[in-house]
Write a protein that holds these residues in place. Structure first.
Motif, PDB file in Angstrom:
ATOM      1  N   GLN A  19       0.860  -1.183   0.000  1.00  0.00           N
ATOM      2  CA  GLN A  19       0.000   0.000   0.000  1.00  0.00           C
ATOM      3  C   GLN A  19       0.894   1.230   0.000  1.00  0.00           C
ATOM      4  N   GLU A  20       0.450   2.247  -0.711  1.00  0.00           N
ATOM      5  CA  GLU A  20       1.230   3.483  -0.776  1.00  0.00           C
ATOM      6  C   GLU A  20       0.558   4.553   0.065  1.00  0.00           C
ATOM      7  N   ILE A  21       1.325   5.226   0.884  1.00  0.00           N
ATOM      8  CA  ILE A  21       0.769   6.312   1.707  1.00  0.00           C
ATOM      9  C   ILE A  21       1.753   7.487   1.715  1.00  0.00           C
ATOM     10  N   PRO A  22       1.256   8.686   2.043  1.00  0.00           N
ATOM     11  CA  PRO A  22       2.208   9.773   2.285  1.00  0.00           C
ATOM     12  C   PRO A  22       2.993   9.430   3.551  1.00  0.00           C
ATOM     13  N   ALA A  23       4.280   9.725   3.562  1.00  0.00           N
ATOM     14  CA  ALA A  23       5.084   9.397   4.754  1.00  0.00           C
ATOM     15  C   ALA A  23       4.487  10.046   6.011  1.00  0.00           C
ATOM     16  N   SER A  24       3.827  11.183   5.824  1.00  0.00           N
ATOM     17  CA  SER A  24       3.246  11.887   6.985  1.00  0.00           C
ATOM     18  C   SER A  24       2.120  11.082   7.629  1.00  0.00           C
ATOM     19  N   ASP A  25       1.618  10.036   6.955  1.00  0.00           N
ATOM     20  CA  ASP A  25       0.562   9.192   7.541  1.00  0.00           C
ATOM     21  C   ASP A  25       1.121   8.013   8.340  1.00  0.00           C
ATOM     22  N   ILE A  26       2.425   7.874   8.389  1.00  0.00           N
ATOM     23  CA  ILE A  26       3.006   6.790   9.198  1.00  0.00           C
ATOM     24  C   ILE A  26       2.617   7.024  10.660  1.00  0.00           C
ATOM     25  N   GLY A  55      17.541   6.184  19.159  1.00  0.00           N
ATOM     26  CA  GLY A  55      17.215   7.591  19.412  1.00  0.00           C
ATOM     27  C   GLY A  55      15.816   7.743  19.980  1.00  0.00           C
ATOM     28  N   ASP A  56      15.481   8.978  20.336  1.00  0.00           N
ATOM     29  CA  ASP A  56      14.144   9.192  20.894  1.00  0.00           C
ATOM     30  C   ASP A  56      13.118   9.258  19.760  1.00  0.00           C
ATOM     31  N   MET A  57      11.868   9.414  20.140  1.00  0.00           N
ATOM     32  CA  MET A  57      10.797   9.365  19.134  1.00  0.00           C
ATOM     33  C   MET A  57      10.978  10.453  18.068  1.00  0.00           C
ATOM     34  N   LYS A  61      11.178   9.731  14.144  1.00  0.00           N
ATOM     35  CA  LYS A  61      10.207  10.309  13.200  1.00  0.00           C
ATOM     36  C   LYS A  61      10.934  11.086  12.106  1.00  0.00           C
ATOM     37  N   ALA A  62      11.897  11.890  12.503  1.00  0.00           N
ATOM     38  CA  ALA A  62      12.603  12.740  11.538  1.00  0.00           C
ATOM     39  C   ALA A  62      13.298  11.897  10.462  1.00  0.00           C
ATOM     40  N   ARG A  63      13.795  10.734  10.869  1.00  0.00           N
ATOM     41  CA  ARG A  63      14.510   9.860   9.938  1.00  0.00           C
ATOM     42  C   ARG A  63      13.593   9.401   8.799  1.00  0.00           C
ATOM     43  N   ARG A 138      20.499  -0.428   8.711  1.00  0.00           N
ATOM     44  CA  ARG A 138      19.149  -0.813   8.299  1.00  0.00           C
ATOM     45  C   ARG A 138      18.200  -0.562   9.461  1.00  0.00           C
ATOM     46  N   TYR A 139      17.204   0.232   9.206  1.00  0.00           N
ATOM     47  CA  TYR A 139      16.296   0.575  10.296  1.00  0.00           C
ATOM     48  C   TYR A 139      15.123  -0.384  10.384  1.00  0.00           C
ATOM     49  N   SER A 140      14.634  -0.483  11.596  1.00  0.00           N
ATOM     50  CA  SER A 140      13.541  -1.397  11.913  1.00  0.00           C
ATOM     51  C   SER A 140      12.249  -0.597  12.024  1.00  0.00           C
ATOM     52  N   LEU A 141      11.127  -1.175  11.600  1.00  0.00           N
ATOM     53  CA  LEU A 141       9.857  -0.458  11.730  1.00  0.00           C
ATOM     54  C   LEU A 141       9.485  -0.322  13.205  1.00  0.00           C
ATOM     55  N   GLU A 142       9.406  -1.436  13.914  1.00  0.00           N
ATOM     56  CA  GLU A 142       9.037  -1.364  15.333  1.00  0.00           C
ATOM     57  C   GLU A 142      10.130  -0.654  16.141  1.00  0.00           C
ATOM     58  N   GLY A 143      11.377  -0.931  15.800  1.00  0.00           N
ATOM     59  CA  GLY A 143      12.487  -0.324  16.535  1.00  0.00           C
ATOM     60  C   GLY A 143      12.571   1.178  16.317  1.00  0.00           C
ATOM     61  N   SER A 144      11.801   1.684  15.360  1.00  0.00           N
ATOM     62  CA  SER A 144      11.719   3.133  15.121  1.00  0.00           C
ATOM     63  C   SER A 144      10.436   3.703  15.730  1.00  0.00           C
ATOM     64  N   GLY A 145       9.699   2.856  16.432  1.00  0.00           N
ATOM     65  CA  GLY A 145       8.485   3.337  17.113  1.00  0.00           C
ATOM     66  C   GLY A 145       7.231   3.297  16.271  1.00  0.00           C
ATOM     67  N   MET A 146       7.253   2.548  15.158  1.00  0.00           N
ATOM     68  CA  MET A 146       6.059   2.505  14.294  1.00  0.00           C
ATOM     69  C   MET A 146       5.033   1.514  14.803  1.00  0.00           C
ATOM     70  N   ASP A 147       3.768   1.950  14.771  1.00  0.00           N
ATOM     71  CA  ASP A 147       2.669   1.083  15.202  1.00  0.00           C
ATOM     72  C   ASP A 147       2.134   0.332  13.977  1.00  0.00           C
ATOM     73  N   ILE A 148       2.775  -0.776  13.679  1.00  0.00           N
ATOM     74  CA  ILE A 148       2.430  -1.545  12.477  1.00  0.00           C
ATOM     75  C   ILE A 148       1.058  -2.202  12.605  1.00  0.00           C
ATOM     76  N   VAL A 149       0.687  -2.603  13.799  1.00  0.00           N
ATOM     77  CA  VAL A 149      -0.622  -3.253  13.973  1.00  0.00           C
ATOM     78  C   VAL A 149      -1.738  -2.290  13.562  1.00  0.00           C
ATOM     79  N   THR A 150      -1.695  -1.089  14.091  1.00  0.00           N
ATOM     80  CA  THR A 150      -2.730  -0.102  13.765  1.00  0.00           C
ATOM     81  C   THR A 150      -2.684   0.273  12.285  1.00  0.00           C
ATOM     82  N   MET A 151      -1.486   0.461  11.771  1.00  0.00           N
ATOM     83  CA  MET A 151      -1.376   0.837  10.357  1.00  0.00           C
ATOM     84  C   MET A 151      -1.906  -0.262   9.446  1.00  0.00           C
TER      85      MET A 151
END
Ligand code: SF4
Length: 174
Positions: A19-26, A55-57, A61-63, A138-151
């Motif tokens: 699925q394609e989304i704007p990065a701002s919707d992560i 790093g912190d949240m 996010k900035a990355r 290589r960055y991790s989705l969860e390790g970067s604080g992303m809520d993959i379940v909700t997304m």
């Protein structure tokens, strides 16, 4: 066009959904970092792509938010009747991710995946030394604080496929 190259590479390697989304919707959530702290995967404080070393949240996010677009993709894997295929399935997904990275090596993209950075056989965070390849980390989705379940729910993608099948999530940013 970069987007077409990415979609072609995704299709050539063979993933199950994207699925394609704007990065701002992560979606990022502090609760994800809190669950990392339980260290069930063993990477907390042991990998530069995982908290607290990632790093912190705001840094995390900035990355990701320096890119405009995100393509979320997954591979649905059978973990085995008694979850005995967990490690094999993870390795198979990481191999697909490597194939995707190879195909997009020359492109201005960032590719993140499940788990911590696996570029080195053992992350130098374990011995307290500096990261060996900070520009290739290589960055991790969860390790970067992303809520993959909700997304995944929001996007109608498969996280829990039932019958011991789960979706392993990855992301290409451009
Ligand atoms: S490049 Fe190596 S040292 Fe750096 S985060 Fe990845 S595994 Fe760890």
């Amino acid at each position: 066009m970069l987007r077409d190259k990415i979609i072609n590479a995704i299709n050539e390697v063979g993933f199950d959904e994207y699925q394609e989304i704007p990065a701002s919707d992560i979606i990022f959530a502090d609760a994800v970092f809190a669950s990392c702290q339980a260290n069930t995967c063993g990477n907390y404080g042991q990998n530069y792509s995982c908290p607290p070393l990632s790093g912190d949240m705001n840094e995390n996010k900035a990355r990701f938010l320096k890119y405009d677009h995100a393509i979320i993709l997954n591979k649905i894997m059978f973990l085995g009747e008694y979850y005995e295929r967990m490690e094999t399935s993870t390795l198979e997904v990481l191999d697909l991710l490597d194939q995707l990275r190879d195909r997009l090596e020359a492109e201005p993209v960032m590719i993140a995946g499940p788990g911590g950075c696996n570029l080195c056989a053992e992350c130098s965070a374990k011995t307290g030394e500096d990261c060996r390849f900070p520009d290739e980390r290589r960055y991790s989705l969860e390790g970067s604080g992303m809520d993959i379940v909700t997304m995944s729910r929001k996007l109608g993608m498969t996280y829990n496929g039932g019958d011991k099948k789960v979706g392993f999530f990855m992301m290409v940013l451009y």
